[in-house]
Design a protein around this motif. Sequence first.
Motif, PDB file in Angstrom:
ATOM      1  N   HIS A   2       3.784  -2.559  51.202  1.00 24.28           N
ATOM      2  CA  HIS A   2       5.083  -2.202  50.631  1.00 24.28           C
ATOM      3  C   HIS A   2       5.812  -3.469  50.114  1.00 24.28           C
ATOM      4  O   HIS A   2       5.168  -4.300  49.474  1.00 24.28           O
ATOM      5  N   ILE A   3       7.087  -3.619  50.382  1.00 25.10           N
ATOM      6  CA  ILE A   3       7.816  -4.788  49.871  1.00 25.10           C
ATOM      7  C   ILE A   3       8.125  -5.795  50.979  1.00 25.10           C
ATOM      8  O   ILE A   3       7.698  -6.941  50.938  1.00 25.10           O
ATOM      9  N   ALA A   4       8.879  -5.357  51.965  1.00 20.81           N
ATOM     10  CA  ALA A   4       9.402  -6.286  52.966  1.00 20.81           C
ATOM     11  C   ALA A   4       8.298  -6.953  53.773  1.00 20.81           C
ATOM     12  O   ALA A   4       8.363  -8.153  54.058  1.00 20.81           O
ATOM     13  N   ASP A   5       7.275  -6.200  54.159  1.00 18.44           N
ATOM     14  CA  ASP A   5       6.202  -6.801  54.959  1.00 18.44           C
ATOM     15  C   ASP A   5       5.413  -7.830  54.166  1.00 18.44           C
ATOM     16  O   ASP A   5       4.928  -8.815  54.722  1.00 18.44           O
ATOM     17  N   ARG A   6       5.270  -7.608  52.861  1.00 19.90           N
ATOM     18  CA  ARG A   6       4.577  -8.606  52.042  1.00 19.90           C
ATOM     19  C   ARG A   6       5.375  -9.911  52.006  1.00 19.90           C
ATOM     20  O   ARG A   6       4.812 -11.014  52.053  1.00 19.90           O
ATOM     21  N   LEU A   7       6.691  -9.811  51.939  1.00 18.99           N
ATOM     22  CA  LEU A   7       7.533 -11.007  51.960  1.00 18.99           C
ATOM     23  C   LEU A   7       7.470 -11.700  53.321  1.00 18.99           C
ATOM     24  O   LEU A   7       7.346 -12.924  53.410  1.00 18.99           O
TER      25      LEU A   7
ATOM     26  N   GLU B 264      11.848   1.730  54.017  1.00 14.71           N
ATOM     27  CA  GLU B 264      11.153   1.758  52.743  1.00 14.71           C
ATOM     28  C   GLU B 264      10.504   3.123  52.569  1.00 14.71           C
ATOM     29  O   GLU B 264       9.716   3.558  53.415  1.00 14.71           O
TER      30      GLU B 264
ATOM     31  N   VAL C 103      10.352   2.490  46.989  1.00 14.35           N
ATOM     32  CA  VAL C 103       9.413   1.547  46.378  1.00 14.35           C
ATOM     33  C   VAL C 103       8.853   2.201  45.117  1.00 14.35           C
ATOM     34  O   VAL C 103       8.369   3.333  45.156  1.00 14.35           O
ATOM     35  N   ARG C 104       8.893   1.474  44.000  1.00 12.69           N
ATOM     36  CA  ARG C 104       8.584   2.059  42.700  1.00 12.69           C
ATOM     37  C   ARG C 104       7.142   2.537  42.586  1.00 12.69           C
ATOM     38  O   ARG C 104       6.860   3.506  41.897  1.00 12.69           O
TER      39      ARG C 104
ATOM     40  N   VAL D 127       8.036   5.383  50.286  1.00 16.13           N
ATOM     41  CA  VAL D 127       6.971   5.216  49.300  1.00 16.13           C
ATOM     42  C   VAL D 127       6.266   6.547  49.110  1.00 16.13           C
ATOM     43  O   VAL D 127       5.781   7.141  50.080  1.00 16.13           O
TER      44      VAL D 127
ATOM     45  N   LYS E  44      -1.211   2.829  52.186  1.00 17.64           N
ATOM     46  CA  LYS E  44      -0.633   3.546  51.051  1.00 17.64           C
ATOM     47  C   LYS E  44      -0.568   5.050  51.339  1.00 17.64           C
ATOM     48  O   LYS E  44      -1.473   5.617  51.954  1.00 17.64           O
TER      49      LYS E  44
ATOM     50  N   GLU F 143       3.178   2.603  44.946  1.00 16.55           N
ATOM     51  CA  GLU F 143       2.575   2.295  46.240  1.00 16.55           C
ATOM     52  C   GLU F 143       1.699   1.046  46.145  1.00 16.55           C
ATOM     53  O   GLU F 143       0.982   0.821  45.183  1.00 16.55           O
TER      54      GLU F 143
END
Length: 329
Positions: free
Chosen positions: A196-201, A160, A189-190, A162, A129, A192
Amino acid sequence: MSASIEKNVTVPRRVAIVGTGVIGCGWAVRALAAGAEVVAYDTDIETARRRLADTIDIAWPSMEKRGLAARADRQNWRVTDDLDDAVAHADLVQENVPEQLELKQEVLSNIDGATPPDTLIGSSTSGIKPTDLAAGCGHAPERIFVAHPFNPVYLLPLVELVGGDATTPETLDAAQAVYRGLGMRPLVVRREIEGHIADRLMEALWREALHLVNDGVATTEEIDAAVVYGAGLRWSLMGTFLTFHLAGGEQGMRHMLEQFGPALKLPWTKLEAPELTNTLIERVVAGCEHQAAGRSIAELEHRRDAFLTDLLALVEQYWPESERLPGRI
């Protein structure tokens, strides 16, 4: 910042690359193709020069096919082991040191102290973060943020962005313009969150894939085939939600959730990763080596880059007009 600006697009004149691993070298190529000067920092100058030169050799044919900026010069770079020299006159500093919090904090603190307060400082971290990254920065922490790219950085457009507790909205606005100037598609990213977003997916898919190998359900090649010839083709245009929206027929997502939503409660997936036993490691390694079929990493990179170059040219034709960026890439 000394740069050309058009339609909320800022092309930096100098980009400092701190750390010249795979990601750092990828950033350097993207910056060179956009017409920026690159100054790279690394403690091992000779190794860094060799890595960067090799990456440029591999990537430049794809960059030429994608289209180069008028000022693009593949020779417009140098490497230094003096951090102050690398970052002093940069419009953008991109930090790419190993994913170790204390190391990143130290490096970012040094960059913070060596640059004017209006210099943008982005970290390529894939999971840390930004508030934690900027904890040791006492000069101008408001201009520090995460700028997480995807490999190969010189081709994949997503970055991304952040912000942390100290990051200002003005910083993120300026960062979006600069990364657009590098031919990228910034996603702010709205709030922290680790990963983040993509790596979590991607991690969720990766964990499930490891379970399938571990349980003997499929080989690495079969799992990759399931992605490449199925969902992956749709995802390259529509992503996850719009793909499922179409699965609901004329009523869209509402019908899809009514029909298939209950299946989400079934134990189809395993959220926790399996233990990386020696057996699982050997299965994964052997499977990947079988898929590589004797081709070197360089050969596979050439194949990947050629494919991505052609794919991007196709996919961009289907992007909404409002999402298309002015310029060459």
